[in-house]
Structure formats: C-alpha cells, structure tokens
Design a protein around this motif. Sequence first.
Motif, PDB file in Angstrom:
ATOM      1  N   ASN A  23       0.799  -1.224   0.000  1.00  0.00           N
ATOM      2  CA  ASN A  23       0.000   0.000   0.000  1.00  0.00           C
ATOM      3  C   ASN A  23       0.833   1.275   0.000  1.00  0.00           C
ATOM      4  N   THR A  78      -1.721   4.209   1.378  1.00  0.00           N
ATOM      5  CA  THR A  78      -3.182   4.188   1.494  1.00  0.00           C
ATOM      6  C   THR A  78      -3.641   3.578   2.807  1.00  0.00           C
ATOM      7  N   ASP A  79      -2.709   3.110   3.622  1.00  0.00           N
ATOM      8  CA  ASP A  79      -3.072   2.577   4.939  1.00  0.00           C
ATOM      9  C   ASP A  79      -3.543   3.710   5.846  1.00  0.00           C
ATOM     10  N   SER A  80      -4.598   3.479   6.576  1.00  0.00           N
ATOM     11  CA  SER A  80      -5.139   4.494   7.480  1.00  0.00           C
ATOM     12  C   SER A  80      -4.128   4.821   8.581  1.00  0.00           C
ATOM     13  N   GLY A  81      -3.845   6.108   8.731  1.00  0.00           N
ATOM     14  CA  GLY A  81      -2.934   6.547   9.788  1.00  0.00           C
ATOM     15  C   GLY A  81      -1.485   6.200   9.559  1.00  0.00           C
ATOM     16  N   ASN A 109      -0.349  10.269   4.044  1.00  0.00           N
ATOM     17  CA  ASN A 109      -1.603  10.189   3.286  1.00  0.00           C
ATOM     18  C   ASN A 109      -1.616  11.056   2.029  1.00  0.00           C
ATOM     19  N   SER A 241      -1.657   9.136  15.918  1.00  0.00           N
ATOM     20  CA  SER A 241      -2.381   7.926  15.525  1.00  0.00           C
ATOM     21  C   SER A 241      -1.750   6.725  16.213  1.00  0.00           C
TER      22      SER A 241
END
Length: 323
Positions: A23, A78-81, A109, A241
């Motif tokens: 990602n 694209t990984d959250s946080g 991000n 995060s």
Amino acid sequence: MGRLLDRLIELRTTDTLTGDHPNVTFLPLPMALRRWGEAGVDVGPFLYGSAILRPRYAALGLSRLLPLDRVLYGIQSTDSGAFGGFHHPNQGYRHAQMRALITAYGPMNTGLPERPVLAALDLLRAYAHDCLHYGSYRSYRLRGDEVVRSQYGVNFRRHDGRTYSAPDLAGSPTTRNLGVVMEGACDREARAITRAAALQCDIQQPDGVDRFAFRDVTGLLDQADTDDLARPEAWDAVAPSPVAAAFLGSMGRYQAGVNARYSMFLEEIGRDEANDLHTTVLTAMITGVLTPLCTWLRDRHGPKAFETLFLSPAYFGPVDSVT
C-alpha cells in the motif's frame, strides 16, 4: 562461483522488496526529491548533510556512496494513519539486493511531508546510515539456494549459520555482539552528520512526537527520553495515531537495544578514547581488515582482546550446540 554470481545478479535486478509494502508508493530517491522540489518542499537539510557526509566517509575509506537510484523512497500510503520514517517496519538497507528501502517521515496520506524539514533530516539519517552498510566489506557464499554473508564488516558467519558473537542478554546496558556494534557505529555516525546539518541549517527542536523524532535523528536522546519511550502512555500522549505511537515504541526499543548499548560499549572499552575506537571500528568495517582494530584493543586490554570481548563459545563448538 558462477551460481553465486547468477543468484546475486538476480537479486540485484529484480524488485523483491516493495512487495512487502503493497500500500506504499515508492519512487527512486532522485525522482522523489525532484517531485518534492517542484512542490516547494525544502530538501536543503538533506543536501547540506550530503555535503558533510562525503569528505567524512572518504576519510574513513569509503569513496563510493550508496547510489541514490538504489534507494527506494516511500512517499505515500493508502493505509489508514500510516506514519513513515526511520523506524517504519521492515525497511532499511538490504545487502543481497544492494538497495535501501526508506519511508518519508510523518503522516503518509498526501504524498508530501507535513514536516518537510524534519522529513529531510530523517532521510539524511537513513541515507547516511545505509551508506555505511552499503560500503562495509562483505563476502558471500551459497548455502543451498540461499545467499549468505560469510564476512560482513568485522563480523563472521560459518557455513552452518553460526555467527562469531552471541546475542546480548535481554536488558543488557552494553553490548558484546558484533552485529549491534556495527549497527550502533553506523547510526552514531549517521546521527552526528544529521546533527551537524541541523545546526548548519539552524533547525530548532519542535514539540510533541516531532520532538522525539528530532532528538532521535540528531543523536540527542537521553536517558529520560529513553525512559519515556519505554512507556506506551507517553507515546499515546503525543502520537497523532496508533501507528505513530507504534513508531515511537520502535524508536525506544532501537535506542535501548542498539544506540545506548553501543554508547556504553565505547565508554567501557574506549574510555577517554571512545571517539578513536568508534573511528577504528568504522574503518575496519569498511575495509574488512581487522588488524588495526585488534591491535587497538590488544594495546589497551591485553592479548586476544577482540576474541575475549566478542567470540561466542558456540562459534567453534559442535554443530548440535547451535539452536
């Protein structure tokens, strides 16, 4: 030799690294720096540090630095946080592939760093560190189809996988492991260069999670910082995060397990000549010639000082003694 060479060529011409980060968008470092420059991101600290790095490494015997196009730089995820930087999981220099995998410091991000100056310093630390891994002497052999290093810098590995020195005991404040010594030597040097670049560019210490990162890349972490970095509640208090909190946890483990141990090793064995011992270690790593290092240790600590400090009894023991 032919099979070994073919295998090394295969590893060094095939991308076997970025698949571990599906990602993350990686670019060759020159392309990433160009993209940042076009977006108005200040990469000055990295350039200033590179200018400091070249003569220093040449004096140590390293005349050829890690080519920038052998550095894959992760600029977006694209990984959250997602939170990148020196302590991002599963990155660094890979000797068999002769490539370095680095991620941009901070939230990933947008593809552009939120803290450009700190991202440039983090990149400098990682690149300076990986240049020393790239420039360290190494010899290879095949074990089945696996390429293994029989010598890397001042460390050795036997045909059955046994290494010259044993792992340090858990919680040890110092080290007698050659892998830790070499890793610590690389990072001490890289952080000194980064600290000089930060001073030259008049970069001030920020707050929050960036404070820890700044002190880490410039080698300013002290015992109070190390104690804080061992406490999850301290990570959570400043991290934006959970991934950033995990980054701080990794930073703390690396500081305690590598840099603090190497510093204590230099103090114990080098005493008031700690800097000279550090330089002697680096030179031996780059050349692969241990005689000057062994002589330095013998003159100060007696006959066979290198073996006494580092040699594991299992290295020459029976094969079934290895677990």
